[in-house]
Design a protein around this motif. Structure first.
Motif, PDB file in Angstrom:
ATOM      1  N   GLU A 129      44.632 -23.817 -46.140  1.00  0.00           N
ATOM      2  CA  GLU A 129      43.395 -23.173 -46.849  1.00  0.00           C
ATOM      3  C   GLU A 129      42.980 -21.865 -46.063  1.00  0.00           C
ATOM      4  O   GLU A 129      42.668 -20.807 -46.651  1.00  0.00           O
ATOM      5  N   GLU A 130      43.022 -21.743 -44.624  1.00  0.00           N
ATOM      6  CA  GLU A 130      42.351 -20.518 -44.080  1.00  0.00           C
ATOM      7  C   GLU A 130      43.767 -19.485 -44.137  1.00  0.00           C
ATOM      8  O   GLU A 130      43.413 -18.166 -44.142  1.00  0.00           O
ATOM      9  N   MET A 131      44.836 -19.957 -44.131  1.00  0.00           N
ATOM     10  CA  MET A 131      45.887 -18.885 -44.512  1.00  0.00           C
ATOM     11  C   MET A 131      45.777 -18.314 -46.046  1.00  0.00           C
ATOM     12  O   MET A 131      46.084 -17.020 -45.904  1.00  0.00           O
ATOM     13  N   ILE A 159      41.478 -21.939 -38.117  1.00  0.00           N
ATOM     14  CA  ILE A 159      42.273 -22.856 -39.119  1.00  0.00           C
ATOM     15  C   ILE A 159      41.516 -24.435 -39.205  1.00  0.00           C
ATOM     16  O   ILE A 159      42.032 -25.219 -39.969  1.00  0.00           O
ATOM     17  N   SER A 160      40.352 -24.341 -38.769  1.00  0.00           N
ATOM     18  CA  SER A 160      39.676 -25.665 -39.150  1.00  0.00           C
ATOM     19  C   SER A 160      38.186 -25.446 -39.802  1.00  0.00           C
ATOM     20  O   SER A 160      37.413 -26.024 -39.804  1.00  0.00           O
ATOM     21  N   ARG A 161      38.338 -24.031 -40.397  1.00  0.00           N
ATOM     22  CA  ARG A 161      37.037 -23.596 -41.271  1.00  0.00           C
ATOM     23  C   ARG A 161      36.872 -24.769 -42.454  1.00  0.00           C
ATOM     24  O   ARG A 161      37.613 -25.223 -43.195  1.00  0.00           O
ATOM     25  N   ASP A 162      35.517 -25.065 -42.386  1.00  0.00           N
ATOM     26  CA  ASP A 162      35.202 -26.056 -43.345  1.00  0.00           C
ATOM     27  C   ASP A 162      33.570 -25.856 -43.376  1.00  0.00           C
ATOM     28  O   ASP A 162      32.718 -25.827 -42.582  1.00  0.00           O
ATOM     29  N   PRO A 163      32.989 -25.454 -44.565  1.00  0.00           N
ATOM     30  CA  PRO A 163      33.879 -25.443 -46.109  1.00  0.00           C
ATOM     31  C   PRO A 163      34.760 -24.140 -45.929  1.00  0.00           C
ATOM     32  O   PRO A 163      34.284 -23.182 -45.111  1.00  0.00           O
ATOM     33  N   ASN A 164      35.587 -24.082 -46.861  1.00  0.00           N
ATOM     34  CA  ASN A 164      36.311 -22.839 -47.102  1.00  0.00           C
ATOM     35  C   ASN A 164      36.549 -22.351 -48.592  1.00  0.00           C
ATOM     36  O   ASN A 164      37.296 -22.647 -49.051  1.00  0.00           O
ATOM     37  N   PRO A 165      35.556 -22.122 -49.336  1.00  0.00           N
ATOM     38  CA  PRO A 165      35.554 -21.852 -50.591  1.00  0.00           C
ATOM     39  C   PRO A 165      36.128 -20.421 -51.079  1.00  0.00           C
ATOM     40  O   PRO A 165      35.578 -19.579 -51.797  1.00  0.00           O
ATOM     41  N   HIS A 166      37.413 -20.026 -50.700  1.00  0.00           N
ATOM     42  CA  HIS A 166      38.076 -19.079 -50.795  1.00  0.00           C
ATOM     43  C   HIS A 166      38.463 -18.909 -52.145  1.00  0.00           C
ATOM     44  O   HIS A 166      38.719 -19.760 -52.891  1.00  0.00           O
TER      45      HIS A 166
END
Length: 400
Positions: free
Chosen positions: A275-277, A330-337
């Motif tokens: 998700e971060e990628m 890489i542990s970003r939460d939340p991640n509303p990309h």
């Protein structure tokens, strides 16, 4: 600040973060001149991109399609038959027909096949030699997966990739061609899809083409012409997005060896990392909508017929939504990309891309462990639409 986010040259160093940050802070709804005359509105903040994505009645994907440049009438007509260029009521039934083939249960059943393909691709990588990670590894998997799903003869796979590159990277001298060649690629790809649909209709096969062409939509089956446009979208998106995700994601890990080791040792962290990628690499910079009536966005008046560009690769770094947006977490939460878009046009293959990326990294770690090194700076595609590498020189070696 001098703002020019149309010129493809300004993307050869990656996302032009300085310009995008200025837009978010000073002109979140910005009138941008177009080199052919006139102009278009640029939305750089997350909130406005989401709002326009949701309001399909006011902001049409169909009127002018999703590219900032206006298309020739014949190409526009064909493009409007693609799902990403349809408005309701035509959009919903066909989307539901396609999405029914990408359920969580069906993707779980597909995973062994994706893993088999990934292993074959990764095992074929030559050890000790400098290779282009984009073409030799990241690009091989998504092409093989989507073409296998569609049961396209393997001899045609390189042609599918070439047609795809022409349509998405036409402004890059190494990948694209003349405007005529780009249009010809779109027509040729649609024609090939039409031929496959006509050949398989009513034959009772279990490939994705047969399943879609024989499925009923509002009491009728999908026509060969409708499928031709759908075929273009499925194959182009199936190639481009996942290739960029895997190659750009690997590059970011190689720049941060501790994160690479962390995921290699604990691959359970891959879903969040992917998700971060996606947020960081954002395979598409933008999509366009066209205003169907006079309206306003964030207080700015928008006239009927105006082009409105949703800048995903700016929204994904919006400081009001993402804490420390320029940190690769890489542990970003939340991640509303918004790497897959938003609303009714959310990318059909989003979960397939996630599956392919996860399986690729799992299999790559299994085969090579820490045995990969960057041997040169990657080269970005010259494009204001596609965000990805065309070259990424690496060397791989056997896991010890």
């Amino acid at each position: 600040m001098q703002i020019d986010i149309y010129n493809p040259d300004h993307y050869t160093g990656g996302i032009p973060h300085e310009q995008f940050a200025w837009l978010r802070a000073n002109a979140p709804v910005y009138w941008h001149e177009h080199p052919d005359g006139g102009g278009y509105w640029v939305l750089s903040r997350h909130a406005e991109v989401v709002a326009v994505s949701r309001d399909f009645k006011t902001f049409s994907a169909q009127q002018g399609f999703v590219m900032v440049d206006d298309m020739p009438p014949d190409i526009l007509t064909m493009a409007q038959s693609q799902l990403l260029g349809m408005d309701p009521p035509h959009h919903g039934p066909i989307r539901r027909a396609v999405i029914s083939r990408f359920t969580s249960r069906m993707l779980a059943a597909l995973e062994p096949r994706v893993r088999q393909i990934a292993r074959a691709v990764i095992d074929a990588a030559p050890c000790g030699e400098v290779i282009n990670f984009v073409d030799d590894l990241a690009g091989e998997l998504p092409t093989a997966v989507i073409c296998s799903l569609l049961d396209i003869p393997e001899a045609m796979w390189p042609q599918i990739r070439r047609w795809s590159d022409l349509q998405t990277s036409g402004t890059d001298p190494d990948l694209g061609g003349t405007p005529e060649e780009v249009n010809q690629a779109s027509v040729a790809m649609g024609t090939y899809g039409y031929e496959l649909a006509a050949e398989r209709k009513g034959r009772g096969g279990d490939d994705l083409i047969t399943l879609l062409i024989d499925q009923e939509v509002e009491g009728r089956t999908v026509s060969e012409l409708e499928f031709a446009s759908l075929f273009v979208q499925l194959t182009v998106a199936g190639n481009e997005t996942t290739r960029s995700l895997i190659s750009s994601g690997m590059h970011e890990l190689l720049q941060r060896p501790s994160l690479y080791r962390q995921l290699q040792e604990h691959p359970a962290g891959l879903p969040a990392a992917i998700e971060e990628m996606l947020r960081w690499t954002c395979p598409l910079h933008y999509f366009r909508r066209t205003a169907t009536c006079d309206t306003t966005i964030a207080g700015q008046r928008i006239a009927e017929g105006d082009r409105v560009v949703m800048l995903y690769s700016s929204a994904n770094f919006d400081e009001s939504v993402f804490s420390n947006p320029l940190e690769f977490d890489i542990s970003r939460d939340p991640n509303p990309h918004l790497a897959f878009g938003h609303g009714i046009h959310l990318c059909l293959g989003a979960n397939l891309a996630r599956l392919e990326a996860r399986v690729f990294f799992e299999e790559f770690f299994r085969r090579f462990g820490p045995g990969i090194e960057s041997v040169g700076a990657p080269v970005f595609i010259r494009s204001n639409l596609i965000h990805g590498f065309k070259q990424m020189p690496v060397r791989v070696s056997e896991a010890v």
